[in-house]
Design a protein around this motif. Structure first.
Motif, PDB file in Angstrom:
ATOM      1  N   SER A 113      53.947  31.650  38.158  1.00 18.29           N
ATOM      2  CA  SER A 113      52.847  32.161  37.339  1.00 18.29           C
ATOM      3  C   SER A 113      52.571  33.613  37.708  1.00 18.29           C
ATOM      4  CB  SER A 113      51.579  31.318  37.537  1.00 18.29           C
ATOM      5  OG  SER A 113      51.169  31.372  38.889  1.00 18.29           O
ATOM      6  N   ASP A 114      52.100  34.368  36.736  1.00 19.64           N
ATOM      7  CA  ASP A 114      51.816  35.786  36.920  1.00 19.64           C
ATOM      8  C   ASP A 114      50.307  35.990  36.862  1.00 19.64           C
ATOM      9  OD1 ASP A 114      51.769  38.518  37.029  1.00 19.64           O
ATOM     10  OD2 ASP A 114      52.708  38.836  35.069  1.00 19.64           O
ATOM     11  N   ASP A 115      49.739  36.574  37.921  1.00 25.48           N
ATOM     12  CA  ASP A 115      48.293  36.803  37.925  1.00 25.48           C
ATOM     13  C   ASP A 115      47.897  38.001  37.075  1.00 25.48           C
ATOM     14  OD1 ASP A 115      49.040  38.989  39.477  1.00 25.48           O
ATOM     15  OD2 ASP A 115      48.438  38.067  41.367  1.00 25.48           O
ATOM     16  N   GLY A 116      48.898  38.751  36.578  1.00 23.74           N
ATOM     17  CA  GLY A 116      48.610  39.887  35.704  1.00 23.74           C
ATOM     18  C   GLY A 116      48.100  41.115  36.414  1.00 23.74           C
ATOM     19  N   ILE A 117      48.086  41.116  37.750  1.00 16.73           N
ATOM     20  CA  ILE A 117      47.556  42.245  38.521  1.00 16.73           C
ATOM     21  C   ILE A 117      48.669  43.236  38.817  1.00 16.73           C
ATOM     22  CG2 ILE A 117      46.487  42.930  40.695  1.00 16.73           C
ATOM     23  CD1 ILE A 117      45.112  40.226  40.792  1.00 16.73           C
ATOM     24  N   THR A 118      48.424  44.510  38.504  1.00 17.95           N
ATOM     25  CA  THR A 118      49.357  45.585  38.839  1.00 17.95           C
ATOM     26  C   THR A 118      48.652  46.530  39.814  1.00 17.95           C
ATOM     27  OG1 THR A 118      50.330  45.440  36.625  1.00 17.95           O
ATOM     28  CG2 THR A 118      50.832  47.408  37.916  1.00 17.95           C
ATOM     29  N   PRO A 119      48.982  46.472  41.107  1.00 14.20           N
ATOM     30  CA  PRO A 119      48.251  47.270  42.099  1.00 14.20           C
ATOM     31  C   PRO A 119      48.386  48.782  41.889  1.00 14.20           C
ATOM     32  CG  PRO A 119      49.478  45.497  43.160  1.00 14.20           C
ATOM     33  CD  PRO A 119      49.936  45.538  41.738  1.00 14.20           C
TER      34      PRO A 119
ATOM     35  N   ASP B 218      45.490  25.547  39.004  1.00 14.98           N
ATOM     36  CA  ASP B 218      46.411  26.451  39.698  1.00 14.98           C
ATOM     37  C   ASP B 218      45.709  27.129  40.868  1.00 14.98           C
ATOM     38  OD1 ASP B 218      48.442  25.794  37.986  1.00 14.98           O
ATOM     39  OD2 ASP B 218      48.219  27.563  36.705  1.00 14.98           O
ATOM     40  N   ALA B 219      44.446  27.541  40.641  1.00 22.53           N
ATOM     41  CA  ALA B 219      43.689  28.198  41.710  1.00 22.53           C
ATOM     42  C   ALA B 219      43.389  27.224  42.846  1.00 22.53           C
ATOM     43  CB  ALA B 219      42.391  28.778  41.144  1.00 22.53           C
ATOM     44  N   LEU B 220      43.026  25.986  42.512  1.00 19.71           N
ATOM     45  CA  LEU B 220      42.748  24.995  43.548  1.00 19.71           C
ATOM     46  C   LEU B 220      43.979  24.741  44.408  1.00 19.71           C
ATOM     47  CD1 LEU B 220      40.540  22.338  41.718  1.00 19.71           C
ATOM     48  CD2 LEU B 220      39.850  23.839  43.580  1.00 19.71           C
ATOM     49  N   ARG B 221      45.139  24.683  43.774  1.00 20.05           N
ATOM     50  CA  ARG B 221      46.366  24.426  44.538  1.00 20.05           C
ATOM     51  C   ARG B 221      46.806  25.647  45.330  1.00 20.05           C
ATOM     52  NH1 ARG B 221      48.176  21.026  39.602  1.00 20.05           N
ATOM     53  NH2 ARG B 221      47.751  18.912  40.374  1.00 20.05           N
ATOM     54  N   ALA B 222      46.593  26.831  44.781  1.00 19.37           N
ATOM     55  CA  ALA B 222      46.998  28.055  45.492  1.00 19.37           C
ATOM     56  C   ALA B 222      45.978  28.459  46.551  1.00 19.37           C
ATOM     57  CB  ALA B 222      47.189  29.193  44.491  1.00 19.37           C
ATOM     58  N   GLY B 223      44.727  27.968  46.398  1.00 22.17           N
ATOM     59  CA  GLY B 223      43.674  28.370  47.334  1.00 22.17           C
ATOM     60  C   GLY B 223      43.152  29.762  47.076  1.00 22.17           C
ATOM     61  N   GLU B 224      43.460  30.309  45.877  1.00 24.08           N
ATOM     62  CA  GLU B 224      43.032  31.667  45.524  1.00 24.08           C
ATOM     63  C   GLU B 224      42.595  31.712  44.065  1.00 24.08           C
ATOM     64  OE1 GLU B 224      45.863  34.470  48.330  1.00 24.08           O
ATOM     65  OE2 GLU B 224      46.651  33.791  46.400  1.00 24.08           O
ATOM     66  N   GLN B 225      41.594  32.533  43.786  1.00 22.54           N
ATOM     67  CA  GLN B 225      41.047  32.667  42.439  1.00 22.54           C
ATOM     68  C   GLN B 225      41.163  34.115  41.994  1.00 22.54           C
ATOM     69  OE1 GLN B 225      36.954  31.518  42.258  1.00 22.54           O
ATOM     70  NE2 GLN B 225      36.716  31.908  40.068  1.00 22.54           N
ATOM     71  N   THR B 226      41.567  34.328  40.750  1.00 24.16           N
ATOM     72  CA  THR B 226      41.648  35.683  40.201  1.00 24.16           C
ATOM     73  C   THR B 226      40.408  35.966  39.364  1.00 24.16           C
ATOM     74  OG1 THR B 226      44.063  35.633  40.154  1.00 24.16           O
ATOM     75  CG2 THR B 226      42.982  37.270  38.780  1.00 24.16           C
ATOM     76  N   ILE B 227      39.674  37.003  39.740  1.00 22.53           N
ATOM     77  CA  ILE B 227      38.425  37.379  39.068  1.00 22.53           C
ATOM     78  C   ILE B 227      38.661  38.671  38.300  1.00 22.53           C
ATOM     79  CG2 ILE B 227      36.010  38.035  39.402  1.00 22.53           C
ATOM     80  CD1 ILE B 227      36.157  36.319  42.009  1.00 22.53           C
ATOM     81  N   ASN B 228      38.413  38.635  36.990  1.00 25.40           N
ATOM     82  CA  ASN B 228      38.617  39.800  36.124  1.00 25.40           C
ATOM     83  C   ASN B 228      37.301  40.515  35.872  1.00 25.40           C
ATOM     84  OD1 ASN B 228      40.836  37.667  35.301  1.00 25.40           O
ATOM     85  ND2 ASN B 228      41.634  39.666  34.757  1.00 25.40           N
ATOM     86  N   MET B 229      37.379  41.844  35.831  1.00 27.12           N
ATOM     87  CA  MET B 229      36.190  42.667  35.639  1.00 27.12           C
ATOM     88  C   MET B 229      36.497  43.850  34.732  1.00 27.12           C
ATOM     89  SD  MET B 229      34.968  42.816  39.623  1.00 27.12           S
ATOM     90  CE  MET B 229      36.608  42.486  40.245  1.00 27.12           C
ATOM     91  N   SER B 230      35.437  44.406  34.141  1.00 27.48           N
ATOM     92  CA  SER B 230      35.521  45.675  33.432  1.00 27.48           C
ATOM     93  C   SER B 230      34.649  46.674  34.163  1.00 27.48           C
ATOM     94  CB  SER B 230      35.040  45.532  31.983  1.00 27.48           C
ATOM     95  OG  SER B 230      35.891  44.681  31.251  1.00 27.48           O
ATOM     96  N   VAL B 231      35.143  47.917  34.294  1.00 28.26           N
ATOM     97  CA  VAL B 231      34.435  48.933  35.050  1.00 28.26           C
ATOM     98  C   VAL B 231      34.746  50.302  34.449  1.00 28.26           C
ATOM     99  CG1 VAL B 231      36.326  49.226  36.713  1.00 28.26           C
ATOM    100  CG2 VAL B 231      33.991  49.766  37.413  1.00 28.26           C
TER     101      VAL B 231
END
Length: 403
Positions: free
Chosen positions: A160-166, A212-225
């Motif tokens: 899966s792709d979290d869509g984050i580009t650092p 997916d987040a529960l199994r990975a132990g990580e959550q992706t939070i999206n924001m606008s700024v």
């Protein structure tokens, strides 16, 4: 000598006659045939009937030949009917012939869990019957015709792709105002509370913790700024405890409605002169839309520009109705860091019609059907007019370059 030659020739003939069968036998060998009864791992990714079909199930089996020697059942499910909030349990199952049993408790609600399943194989398909109890709720399991997956097939389906580009090279694939943070679940609450009172908008849907987040132990939070603060905020987030990734992601901008232009005429020091640019944009749109400017405002949280125009509605002139046109825009650098170019994105016009005359009003409702996918409201060439005014470039989607 002649006898030796005849013998050699006969032996060669025998070898040649045998070799096709030998080669054929070698070609027909499979990994399973080469190692009969070997240990392998297989997966089932569905068991029908759990939580009205809303459960996300992974059953992992370790097999010695056709015999199951170990099994682990991982079930993610809604905590209540029609709820977006999920809970999960993982149970190691005891194997006794065709019976799989085990007990555990759920991860979130700490509810007691009991599993008893009867597993039957018929050819290449498998049937599961039995009961799964979570707290006081007992679910009857009746799931025929299940197919299993190999380890590789299972892992390929898990990517899966979290869509984050650092560190994006520019803002053509990600949006300048859209950022995302991946944070460990046990740190997510503190992270979200730290955003209270800050000039950011958190995407509501990203607060839902999925399977997916529960199994990975990580959550992706999206924001606008505000794009001008995005880089500094991301640097701050990356240093926050529990954050494992942060960067830009997809957002509101669409490249076919975006213009790139030289920044020099629109800066005051290191800041964009937004008022000057908004006024220039408003003047162009006023001409293309044949409407009078009413207001122009920037969101302090996201930097979004909101332009409002009014014009007479000409569908029934005698009624003297008024169209109100709202357009959302966004101005930003064309890439993170130092650059001499700016980007302007302008959204499609949203028009409402009302009776704003004096005296009694005509009440109106707009029952127009939603535009078909891909169909955009007519903006009378506004993007082209803005590109000409700003001496800017449009995006060539076919060649993926500015033109």
């Amino acid at each position: 000598m002649r006898a030796l030659l005849v013998c050699s020739t006969a032996l060669l003939a025998v070898l040649l006659a045998a070799s096709p069968e030998t080669a054929s036998a070698q070609m027909k060998l499979s990994p399973k045939a080469a190692s009969p009864g070997g240990v392998e791992t297989r997966y089932f990714t569905s068991i029908d009937g759990l939580m009205d079909g809303n459960a996300d199930v992974i059953l992992k089996e370790t097999r010695q030949g056709k015999t199951v020697t170990a099994a682990v059942l991982d079930v993610c499910y809604p905590v209540a009917k029609n709820s977006d909030r999920k809970d999960r349990f993982v149970v190691n199952l005891q194997v006794a012939g065709q019976t799989l049993t085990g007990t555990t408790q759920s991860v979130g609600e700490k509810a007691p869990v009991s599993v008893k399943l009867l597993r039957k194989q018929s050819g290449d398909t498998f049937e599961f019957r039995g009961q799964i109890s979570i707290g006081q709720v007992v679910t009857e399991v009746t799931s025929p015709d299940n197919s299993d997956l190999s380890e590789k097939e299972f892992q390929d389906n898990q990517t899966s792709d979290d869509g984050i580009t650092p560190q994006p090279k520019d803002f053509t694939d990600v949006s300048p105002e859209a950022i995302a943070v991946k944070v460990k679940l046990d740190a997510a609450t503190d992270f979200l509370k730290s955003l209270k009172g800050q000039d950011v908008e958190v995407t509501l849907a990203s607060l839902t913790v999925g399977c997916d987040a529960l199994r990975a132990g990580e959550q992706t939070i999206n924001m606008s700024v505000d794009p001008e603060r995005a880089g500094a905020l991301l640097a701050k987030f990356k240093a926050t405890p529990g954050v494992t990734a942060a960067g830009w992601t997809a957002g509101m901008t669409e490249m076919d409605r975006t213009i790139r232009f030289t920044a020099a005429d629109w800066r005051e020091g290191d800041k964009i002169n937004r008022t000057k640019l908004a006024t220039a944009v408003s003047n162009v749109l006023s001409r293309t839309l044949a409407a009078k400017p009413v207001s122009q405002t920037f969101s302090p949280a996201t930097g979004k520009l909101k332009l409002v125009f009014k014009r007479p509605n000409l569908d029934f002139p005698a009624l003297e109705l008024t169209d109100t046109i709202e357009i959302t825009g966004l101005v930003s650098p064309d890439k993170p860091g130092s650059t001499d170019k700016l980007m302007l994105w302008i959204g499609s016009p949203a028009t409402t019609t009302a009776d704003e005359g004096t005296g009694a009003k005509l009440n109106l409702s707009d029952d127009a059907s939603v535009d078909e996918e891909g169909e955009q409201p007519d903006d009378n060439g506004s993007i082209e007019a803005l590109a000409k005014e700003l001496k800017g470039q449009r995006w060539d989607a076919d060649k993926s370059v500015w033109k």
